[in-house]
Write an enzyme that holds these catalytic residues in place. Structure first.
Site, PDB file in Angstrom:
ATOM      1  N   GLY A   1     -14.042   3.736  30.655  1.00 35.11           N
ATOM      2  CA  GLY A   1     -14.334   4.540  29.478  1.00 35.11           C
ATOM      3  C   GLY A   1     -14.134   3.673  28.258  1.00 35.11           C
TER       4      GLY A   1
ATOM      5  N   CYS B   1       0.819  -1.217   0.000  1.00 42.18           N
ATOM      6  CA  CYS B   1       0.000   0.000   0.000  1.00 42.18           C
ATOM      7  C   CYS B   1       0.850   1.263   0.000  1.00 42.18           C
ATOM      8  CB  CYS B   1      -0.986  -0.007   1.158  1.00 42.18           C
ATOM      9  SG  CYS B   1      -0.271  -0.530   2.696  1.00 42.18           S
TER      10      CYS B   1
END
Lengths: 419, 271
Positions: free
Chosen positions: A189, A50
């Site tokens: 969280g 890539c």
């Protein structure tokens, strides 16, 4: 050596261009067959990732090789090569060797020192080998590059340190716990950051993962994804005594994990170390927690510092790596130069003369008893035999080297005669 | 002659490994420490060979003079440390172990002004086992304390967050704690056996198991201290920082006592 590399990477070409090229390079059968059909190309490897697409080739004697490769790649990607001329890079011979080694060693990568590129190169090489597209030069070049990459990895610190925040946290955790196997983690969280950290941790075979979130539903979703257990947000202090690593990343305006909570949790925790990672801004964990024995508290800035320092270290390591690569490129060139016709002929002759000298010495007792004249004749006889024997191969090598593909012959001779 | 040569060769390679280890600390590179470990392994091999030659040469008792006891101490430390390398990746711990070994070897080579007691009847397997067991036990404790010292340094840098290269260079807290634990666990029975065999021997030679000899008192202290450390670890669950701090403290106390003891005249004057 007529080694040529033409390609484009993340530094020279925009993503859009690379994308198109990479897609069309996915089918190596077509790419390599198309290349090998052309008489200019003797050997070829196509590396398409890539971040880069490049063709590594050994080319014949011609002035059009470079343009041919550019046009070929343009054809693959469906764009006009001349129009994107400036996005190509071209390396030849020694520069090409060095470039190939640098790519293999991950010096040319977007994240310097990342390990994937070597695997991708090995794949590309294997595919070229399977399609009989490689020969003596590229085989040797590829194997040499793999060795260089290994050396760089072992002898420099290029790949040892984390260059992302979540990976830095994992590395630090390892410096505390040794291995993270079986450790239990509490995420307070369930945001993006904690998800990323959780992914890194799971790769380390941690024991259990617990997730506390204000919205319980979200905690449950994430727990499902990571095979963990959701915890009610207000209950998280009660699980503190059982965990080794806490990652806090809530959007709370104040401290949600206080010194008092940690002290009372540690009463049951004995002397086990506790690693607290606070990646929330504003911070979730009271800084004074870090003063407690056996508690190691890192916030986002600390981790970012680690990452910055590691990046700097990699740059330093890269200088050492460049030295290694320069040395290895030189060694490769030396090998290649030995494949030229003239030195091979010289070496072959020297070998023969060595044999003669050795045999003459063996019979020196008899030779000394000969008359001066007979001795002269003997020497003439032997050297004329050598000349006659070497005549045809010498002419043959010279012809091959001036006409076509001599490398194979020379390599064969060097191997058969152990030169 | 060849014994002297082997001993000096071992000493030289130990010194070289100390230098290389020092280099790894300065450079902050683990790879250099690996070379140090390699050198230490070579030194250990030469040193072992020295003992073997000495054993077969006969005549002189195996490890009873100060010269050989210290050198055996160094040998035991090197052997223990290198064996631990197989279990845990703590290459840089060698940078703490090798200087101690080198100092021991240097003192051993100076020969202590000829304080070779050799002495009457100090032969036989009982004495040999007494000396070797005690020394091996003590060597393990020294390695334990060095690991403890390193633990405290790593703990400090992890807390301060300043020297990241040092964090990276040093082994993990877990590994260092484990080494401390393993060394205590193995060293304690060895020392205990050493004390028992010694007291049997004392019974034979001096007529009683115990006679308030400074050396004996020191050993008793060492034994009690280590028993305490091990007890705290196994029964109370000490680990990490506290265990590390206390094992360093104990080592320091024992050194201080050793110094005090040297002021007295001992019947046990062969180290």
């Amino acid at each position: 050596m007529r080694l040529l590399i033409v390609g484009m990477n993340f530094k020279t070409a925009p993503l859009e261009l690379r994308e198109r090229l990479q897609n069309s390079c996915a089918d190596q059968d077509i790419v390599l067959a198309g290349l090998m059909r052309h008489s200019v190309i003797r050997e070829a490897i196509c590396l398409a990732t890539c971040n880069r697409v490049e063709i590594i080739a050994r080319v014949g004697e011609t002035d059009h090789d470079e343009n041919f490769l550019k046009a070929y790649m343009g054809g693959l990607g469906g764009f006009d090569a001349a129009a994107v001329e400036k996005h190509f890079y071209v390396y030849r011979d020694t520069d090409a060797v060095r470039h190939f080694f640098r790519v293999a060693s991950s010096l040319d990568s977007m994240v310097m020192g990342e390990p994937q590129i070597l695997g991708q190169m090995k794949d590309a090489y294997r595919m070229a080998v399977d399609r009989h597209a490689t020969g003596i030069l590229l085989n040797r070049l590829a194997h040499h590059a793999f060795l260089v990459a290994k050396r760089v990895r072992n002898e420099t610190d290029i790949a040892v340190n984390a260059v992302s925040v979540s990976y830095a946290a994992v590395e630090l955790a390892k410096k505390i716990f040794g291995s993270l196997k079986g450790k239990s983690v509490l995420l307070i969280g369930a945001g993006e950051m904690s998800e990323l950290a959780a992914r890194h941790l799971i790769r380390q075979e941690i024991g259990s993962i617990r997730i506390a979130n204000r919205t319980f539903e979200r905690a449950r979703e994430m727990a499902e994804e990571f095979h963990g257990a959701p915890v009610l947000f207000d209950d998280f202090p009660s699980v503190l005594p059982e965990v080794d690593i806490v990652i806090a990343s809530t959007g709370a305006p104040g401290y949600i994990l206080t010194k008092e909570m940690v002290v009372s949790a540690l009463k049951k925790h004995k002397d086990r170390p506790l690693f607290l990672i606070d990646i929330a801004v504003p911070r979730d964990i009271e800084p004074a927690v870090g003063d407690i024995d056996n508690v190691y508290l890192y916030n986002i800035d600390h981790l970012q510092d680690v990452v910055d320092a590691n990046r700097a270290m990699r740059k330093e390591a890269a200088l050492r790596a460049e030295d290694i690569i320069a040395g290895e490129a030189e060694a490769f060139e030396k090998w290649f130069n030995s494949l030229a016709a003239v030195p091979t002929i010289v070496a072959l002759r020297e070998k023969m003369e060595g044999v003669v000298k050795g045999e003459m010495k063996r019979f020196s007792g008899w030779i000394e008893r000969l008359s001066e004249e007979d001795r002269q004749h003997l020497e003439w006889l032997v050297s004329s035999i050598i000349n006659k024997i070497l005549h045809d191969p010498t002419i043959g090598l010279k012809e091959e080297s001036s006409e076509k593909d001599e490398l194979g012959y020379i390599a064969a001779i060097r191997r058969l005669f152990r030169l | 002659m060849s014994q002297v040569f082997l001993f000096k060769a071992a000493l030289a390679v130990y010194l070289a490994s100390t230098v290389v280890y020092g280099g790894s600390l300065l450079e902050k590179r683990v790879l250099t420490a690996r070379f140090g470990a390699g050198l230490m392994l070579v030194a250990l091999a030469v040193h072992t060979f020295y003992f073997v030659v000495r054993l077969f040469a006969g005549g002189a008792p195996f490890v009873f003079d100060a010269y050989n006891a210290l050198s055996f101490f160094a040998w035991a430390m090197a052997a223990v440390y290198l064996a631990l390398q197989l279990k845990t990746k703590t290459r840089v711990l060698g940078a703490f172990v090798s200087p101690v070994i080198s100092v021991l070897m240097v003192i051993a080579s100076v020969d202590f002004g000829g304080r070779i007691a050799g002495a009457t009847g100090l032969t036989g397997t009982l004495v040999s086992s007494h000396v070797m067991l005690s020394i091996a036990g003590e060597a393990l404790f020294v390695v334990a304390s060095l690991a403890g010292g390193m633990y405290l340094i790593q703990d400090y840098v992890l807390r301060e967050k300043t020297d990241r290269r040092l964090i990276h260079l040093f082994p993990s807290l877990h590994d260092l704690d484990r080494i401390n634990h393993i060394c205590l666990l193995l060293g304690f029975p060895l020392l205990t056996l050493g004390v028992i065999t010694g007291s049997f021997w004392a019974r034979i030679v001096w007529g009683s198991h115990w006679q308030w000899d400074p050396k004996q008192v020191w050993t008793l202290f060492a034994w009690i201290f280590y028993a305490f450390l091990l007890h705290q670890r196994l029964a109370i669950g000490w680990q990490g920082r506290k265990a590390a701090r206390w094992s360093l403290l104990v080592l320091a106390a024992l050194f201080a006592l050793l110094f005090l003891e040297s002021l007295f005249i001992s019947a046990h004057d062969f180290i």
